[in-house]
Design a protein around this motif. Structure first.
Motif, PDB file in Angstrom:
ATOM      1  N   ASP A  39      25.939   2.945  34.274  1.00 49.56           N
ATOM      2  CA  ASP A  39      25.742   3.108  35.709  1.00 49.56           C
ATOM      3  C   ASP A  39      25.743   4.592  36.090  1.00 49.56           C
ATOM      4  O   ASP A  39      26.603   5.346  35.653  1.00 49.56           O
ATOM      5  CB  ASP A  39      26.876   2.368  36.438  1.00 49.56           C
ATOM      6  CG  ASP A  39      26.664   2.303  37.929  1.00 49.56           C
ATOM      7  OD1 ASP A  39      25.511   2.410  38.370  1.00 49.56           O
ATOM      8  OD2 ASP A  39      27.661   2.152  38.664  1.00 49.56           O
ATOM      9  N   GLY A  40      24.774   5.002  36.909  1.00 45.70           N
ATOM     10  CA  GLY A  40      24.673   6.387  37.351  1.00 45.70           C
ATOM     11  C   GLY A  40      23.276   6.913  37.117  1.00 45.70           C
ATOM     12  O   GLY A  40      22.822   7.000  35.974  1.00 45.70           O
ATOM     13  N   LEU A  41      22.567   7.274  38.194  1.00 43.38           N
ATOM     14  CA  LEU A  41      21.156   7.631  38.082  1.00 43.38           C
ATOM     15  C   LEU A  41      20.921   9.057  37.606  1.00 43.38           C
ATOM     16  O   LEU A  41      19.986   9.320  36.856  1.00 43.38           O
ATOM     17  CB  LEU A  41      20.460   7.415  39.432  1.00 43.38           C
ATOM     18  CG  LEU A  41      20.292   5.959  39.866  1.00 43.38           C
ATOM     19  CD1 LEU A  41      19.762   5.889  41.294  1.00 43.38           C
ATOM     20  CD2 LEU A  41      19.348   5.235  38.920  1.00 43.38           C
ATOM     21  N   SER A  42      21.750  10.008  38.047  1.00 49.50           N
ATOM     22  CA  SER A  42      21.542  11.412  37.682  1.00 49.50           C
ATOM     23  C   SER A  42      22.893  12.060  37.366  1.00 49.50           C
ATOM     24  O   SER A  42      23.931  11.642  37.881  1.00 49.50           O
ATOM     25  CB  SER A  42      20.861  12.170  38.826  1.00 49.50           C
ATOM     26  OG  SER A  42      19.572  11.636  39.083  1.00 49.50           O
ATOM     27  N   GLY A  43      22.855  13.070  36.529  1.00 49.17           N
ATOM     28  CA  GLY A  43      24.089  13.730  36.127  1.00 49.17           C
ATOM     29  C   GLY A  43      24.814  12.925  35.062  1.00 49.17           C
ATOM     30  O   GLY A  43      24.511  11.750  34.827  1.00 49.17           O
ATOM     31  N   ASP A  44      25.767  13.565  34.393  1.00 49.48           N
ATOM     32  CA  ASP A  44      26.536  12.875  33.360  1.00 49.48           C
ATOM     33  C   ASP A  44      27.223  11.646  33.937  1.00 49.48           C
ATOM     34  O   ASP A  44      27.857  11.709  34.999  1.00 49.48           O
ATOM     35  CB  ASP A  44      27.590  13.808  32.775  1.00 49.48           C
ATOM     36  CG  ASP A  44      26.980  14.901  31.896  1.00 49.48           C
ATOM     37  OD1 ASP A  44      25.777  14.812  31.600  1.00 49.48           O
ATOM     38  OD2 ASP A  44      27.715  15.830  31.515  1.00 49.48           O
ATOM     39  N   GLN A  45      27.115  10.529  33.239  1.00 46.84           N
ATOM     40  CA  GLN A  45      27.762   9.297  33.700  1.00 46.84           C
ATOM     41  C   GLN A  45      29.260   9.364  33.425  1.00 46.84           C
ATOM     42  O   GLN A  45      29.705   9.957  32.445  1.00 46.84           O
ATOM     43  CB  GLN A  45      27.142   8.089  33.009  1.00 46.84           C
ATOM     44  CG  GLN A  45      25.704   7.845  33.417  1.00 46.84           C
ATOM     45  CD  GLN A  45      25.106   6.605  32.774  1.00 46.84           C
ATOM     46  OE1 GLN A  45      25.679   6.024  31.857  1.00 46.84           O
ATOM     47  NE2 GLN A  45      23.945   6.188  33.251  1.00 46.84           N
ATOM     48  N   THR A  46      30.031   8.761  34.303  1.00 48.74           N
ATOM     49  CA  THR A  46      31.480   8.738  34.174  1.00 48.74           C
ATOM     50  C   THR A  46      31.964   7.295  34.085  1.00 48.74           C
ATOM     51  O   THR A  46      31.244   6.357  34.429  1.00 48.74           O
ATOM     52  CB  THR A  46      32.153   9.420  35.383  1.00 48.74           C
ATOM     53  OG1 THR A  46      31.791   8.712  36.591  1.00 48.74           O
ATOM     54  CG2 THR A  46      31.702  10.868  35.508  1.00 48.74           C
ATOM     55  N   LEU A  47      33.186   7.128  33.624  1.00 49.56           N
ATOM     56  CA  LEU A  47      33.742   5.789  33.465  1.00 49.56           C
ATOM     57  C   LEU A  47      34.308   5.304  34.799  1.00 49.56           C
ATOM     58  O   LEU A  47      35.519   5.175  34.986  1.00 49.56           O
ATOM     59  CB  LEU A  47      34.821   5.782  32.387  1.00 49.56           C
ATOM     60  CG  LEU A  47      35.124   4.423  31.758  1.00 49.56           C
ATOM     61  CD1 LEU A  47      33.879   3.870  31.080  1.00 49.56           C
ATOM     62  CD2 LEU A  47      36.250   4.548  30.755  1.00 49.56           C
ATOM     63  N   SER A  48      33.396   5.053  35.732  1.00 49.69           N
ATOM     64  CA  SER A  48      33.766   4.586  37.062  1.00 49.69           C
ATOM     65  C   SER A  48      32.755   3.536  37.506  1.00 49.69           C
ATOM     66  O   SER A  48      31.742   3.305  36.843  1.00 49.69           O
ATOM     67  CB  SER A  48      33.790   5.759  38.061  1.00 49.69           C
ATOM     68  OG  SER A  48      32.510   6.388  38.111  1.00 49.69           O
ATOM     69  N   ALA A  49      33.043   2.890  38.648  1.00 45.92           N
ATOM     70  CA  ALA A  49      32.135   1.890  39.227  1.00 45.92           C
ATOM     71  C   ALA A  49      31.743   0.859  38.175  1.00 45.92           C
ATOM     72  O   ALA A  49      32.599   0.264  37.525  1.00 45.92           O
ATOM     73  CB  ALA A  49      30.923   2.580  39.844  1.00 45.92           C
ATOM     74  N   GLY A  50      30.425   0.656  37.977  1.00 43.39           N
ATOM     75  CA  GLY A  50      29.972  -0.358  37.040  1.00 43.39           C
ATOM     76  C   GLY A  50      30.419  -0.094  35.611  1.00 43.39           C
ATOM     77  O   GLY A  50      30.711  -1.030  34.860  1.00 43.39           O
ATOM     78  N   ASN A  51      30.486   1.177  35.208  1.00 50.41           N
ATOM     79  CA  ASN A  51      30.932   1.496  33.853  1.00 50.41           C
ATOM     80  C   ASN A  51      32.389   1.094  33.639  1.00 50.41           C
ATOM     81  O   ASN A  51      32.768   0.676  32.543  1.00 50.41           O
ATOM     82  CB  ASN A  51      30.747   2.986  33.574  1.00 50.41           C
ATOM     83  CG  ASN A  51      29.284   3.384  33.534  1.00 50.41           C
ATOM     84  OD1 ASN A  51      28.438   2.626  33.075  1.00 50.41           O
ATOM     85  ND2 ASN A  51      28.978   4.560  34.050  1.00 50.41           N
ATOM     86  N   ARG A  52      33.201   1.230  34.666  1.00 50.19           N
ATOM     87  CA  ARG A  52      34.585   0.793  34.569  1.00 50.19           C
ATOM     88  C   ARG A  52      34.654  -0.724  34.372  1.00 50.19           C
ATOM     89  O   ARG A  52      35.440  -1.226  33.555  1.00 50.19           O
ATOM     90  CB  ARG A  52      35.351   1.203  35.835  1.00 50.19           C
ATOM     91  CG  ARG A  52      36.753   0.602  35.973  1.00 50.19           C
ATOM     92  CD  ARG A  52      37.641   0.910  34.802  1.00 50.19           C
ATOM     93  NE  ARG A  52      37.857   2.347  34.651  1.00 50.19           N
ATOM     94  CZ  ARG A  52      38.494   2.886  33.617  1.00 50.19           C
ATOM     95  NH1 ARG A  52      38.942   2.108  32.643  1.00 50.19           N
ATOM     96  NH2 ARG A  52      38.654   4.194  33.544  1.00 50.19           N
ATOM     97  N   SER A  53      33.820  -1.472  35.086  1.00 49.38           N
ATOM     98  CA  SER A  53      33.783  -2.928  34.928  1.00 49.38           C
ATOM     99  C   SER A  53      33.355  -3.304  33.511  1.00 49.38           C
ATOM    100  O   SER A  53      33.881  -4.253  32.916  1.00 49.38           O
ATOM    101  CB  SER A  53      32.818  -3.555  35.945  1.00 49.38           C
ATOM    102  OG  SER A  53      33.245  -3.310  37.273  1.00 49.38           O
ATOM    103  N   MET A  54      32.399  -2.554  32.957  1.00 45.97           N
ATOM    104  CA  MET A  54      31.950  -2.828  31.596  1.00 45.97           C
ATOM    105  C   MET A  54      33.071  -2.560  30.592  1.00 45.97           C
ATOM    106  O   MET A  54      33.256  -3.327  29.634  1.00 45.97           O
ATOM    107  CB  MET A  54      30.725  -1.981  31.270  1.00 45.97           C
ATOM    108  CG  MET A  54      29.497  -2.278  32.107  1.00 45.97           C
ATOM    109  SD  MET A  54      28.743  -3.879  31.746  1.00 45.97           S
ATOM    110  CE  MET A  54      27.685  -3.426  30.357  1.00 45.97           C
ATOM    111  N   ALA A  55      33.814  -1.480  30.793  1.00 47.30           N
ATOM    112  CA  ALA A  55      34.923  -1.153  29.887  1.00 47.30           C
ATOM    113  C   ALA A  55      35.983  -2.247  29.920  1.00 47.30           C
ATOM    114  O   ALA A  55      36.561  -2.603  28.881  1.00 47.30           O
ATOM    115  CB  ALA A  55      35.525   0.200  30.265  1.00 47.30           C
ATOM    116  N   GLU A  56      36.243  -2.781  31.097  1.00 49.62           N
ATOM    117  CA  GLU A  56      37.228  -3.857  31.212  1.00 49.62           C
ATOM    118  C   GLU A  56      36.738  -5.118  30.501  1.00 49.62           C
ATOM    119  O   GLU A  56      37.514  -5.816  29.831  1.00 49.62           O
ATOM    120  CB  GLU A  56      37.510  -4.148  32.686  1.00 49.62           C
ATOM    121  CG  GLU A  56      38.243  -3.007  33.388  1.00 49.62           C
ATOM    122  CD  GLU A  56      38.334  -3.202  34.891  1.00 49.62           C
ATOM    123  OE1 GLU A  56      37.755  -4.197  35.393  1.00 49.62           O
ATOM    124  OE2 GLU A  56      38.971  -2.373  35.560  1.00 49.62           O
ATOM    125  N   ALA A  57      35.440  -5.422  30.639  1.00 52.74           N
ATOM    126  CA  ALA A  57      34.880  -6.580  29.953  1.00 52.74           C
ATOM    127  C   ALA A  57      34.941  -6.392  28.441  1.00 52.74           C
ATOM    128  O   ALA A  57      35.216  -7.336  27.686  1.00 52.74           O
ATOM    129  CB  ALA A  57      33.438  -6.814  30.399  1.00 52.74           C
TER     130      ALA A  57
END
Length: 421
Positions: free
Chosen positions: A179-197
């Protein structure tokens, strides 16, 4: 009555030390979420923070409570709807469902051991657009990583979208961009949900929209690895992005998952595998901060990364094939670096210094004798060629001689970079 009925369940299946006392939270939370009605709830004195009524007040009033009548009637009259609701809750909160849970709830006969059968949507369901999905199953209409209204995580992949999602060649696993259109992606928002899954080894829904096609719920999938790679954001700039490796599974129930997926999950350490450290695009690596590292040092680092990838070719597990595919850019970046932006054919008569609109070398990296024949994805058997020389090497009348000459060039230039000549 709720204390007597629900309290033992919380102790047995939710780890509650005192289930009869802990009944208060779900009893009141369901009412606050309008899934549950409590008679005369407005008259109950609340705690100092006003979050819930005092337990003593509930004990004294012992109010009637339960599902709204219309919901109760629908669930008792439509057993398929009831099974859908029960299955969704079990998959969302219990993975896998504890033994004897259905029996303790009196739901064994309703579910008949087929929890995933009652889940909706069904794999293969098509919809023209995201709004149509939301109208039937709820959930956000725009985000790429988001749950449906049942709370189960769902990811969307559009072939025309801004992300480089793709099926990994020679296998059905999916490299899904974070998740994240521009710039380095971070472990937040949708990426955080993926990490939890990933941490909980919970399956998610994978929806896909081919070019000029409809959205289709293609498959359930489980995350077997999280990696980071270089990609290009919506702004056209290189950035570090997450790539989640999704392995398709028949259902969210672990007992249905193939052995190769179970094996991959057992090998997954849950940590980030960072492919962006070895393979840094030249347009990024040419910043003033990187000038301290010589081209030869960068080449050696990339060559070492490519050898690590090539070493895995003898192993045939799906996890190894996936890692080899995602790490393959190391060899290509090494050859581009070695070429210094010039076609490596000594007899090039085309445009050896031509550049793209992005001011990148107009070069095509190729295996001199073909990857299929050599099995080697390493820079000493690869060359950077302009499109004209690439065509001559592949289809030209004198291609056999040119291939021999180019292999000598590739090995010679590789040796020069490795040995510092």
């Amino acid at each position: 009555m709720a204390k007597e009925a629900v309290g033992p369940l919380l102790t047995a299946f939710a780890g509650s030390a005192d289930g009869r006392q802990d009944v208060l939270y779900p009893f009141w939370a369901l009412q606050r979420n309008k899934l549950w009605e409590v008679a005369d709830s407005a008259d109950l004195p609340l705690t100092s923070r006003g979050r819930r009524p005092k337990l003593s007040a509930l004990d004294e009033a012992n109010p009637l409570a339960g599902l709204p009548k219309q919901d109760y009637d629908r669930l008792t009259e439509d057993l398929e709807l009831a099974a859908w609701a029960v299955g969704s809750l079990l998959v969302r909160f219990f993975t896998p469902p504890p033994a004897q849970l259905l029996e303790a709830l009196g739901l064994e006969e309703l579910m008949a051991g087929q929890i995933s059968t009652y889940l909706r949507p069904l794999p293969g369901e098509p919809y023209q657009h995201r709004n149509a999905i939301a109208e039937v199953y709820g959930g956000n209409r725009v985000l790429g990583i988001t749950p449906l209204s049942d709370g189960l995580l769902t990811v969307y992949s559009d072939d025309k979208g801004p992300y480089a999602d793709q099926r990994i060649p020679e296998m059905d696993w999916i490299a899904y961009t974070g998740d994240g259109l521009s710039g380095d992606q971070t472990l937040s928002a949708g990426n955080r949900s993926m990490a939890e899954a990933q941490e909980r080894q919970k399956a998610l829904r994978y929806w896909h929209k081919p070019h000029r096609g409809h959205w289709t719920f293609e498959t359930w999938a489980v995350i077997v690895q999280r990696r980071r790679r270089w990609g290009r954001g919506q702004d056209g700039q290189q950035r570090r992005e997450f790539v989640w490796i999704l392995a398709p599974v028949p259902s969210p129930m672990q007992e249905t998952w193939p052995a190769e997926v179970i094996e991959a999950l057992e090998q997954d350490d849950g940590q980030l595998h960072d492919d962006s450290l070895d393979v840094v695009p030249l347009e990024v690596d040419s910043t003033p901060e990187s000038k301290r590292t010589s081209a030869r040092e960068k080449y050696k680092r990339l060559a070492a990364a490519s050898r690590r990838t090539a070493a895995g070719r003898a192993r045939s597990s799906k996890l190894t094939k996936m890692e080899r595919y995602l790490r393959s850019p190391a060899a290509r970046e090494a050859v581009i670096l070695r070429s210094d932006g010039r076609c490596e054919n000594p007899s090039c008569m085309g445009h050896p210094l031509e550049r793209t609109d992005a001011d990148a070398p107009l070069l095509e990296v190729d295996h001199v004798n073909g990857l299929a024949r050599t099995g080697q994805d390493v820079p000493e058997v690869m060359v950077a060629l302009c499109p004209n020389c690439h065509a001559l090497k592949t289809r030209g009348r004198e291609r056999r001689k040119l291939q021999k000459d180019l292999l000598v060039v590739a090995r010679s230039r590789h040796r020069a970079f490795m040995e510092g000549q």
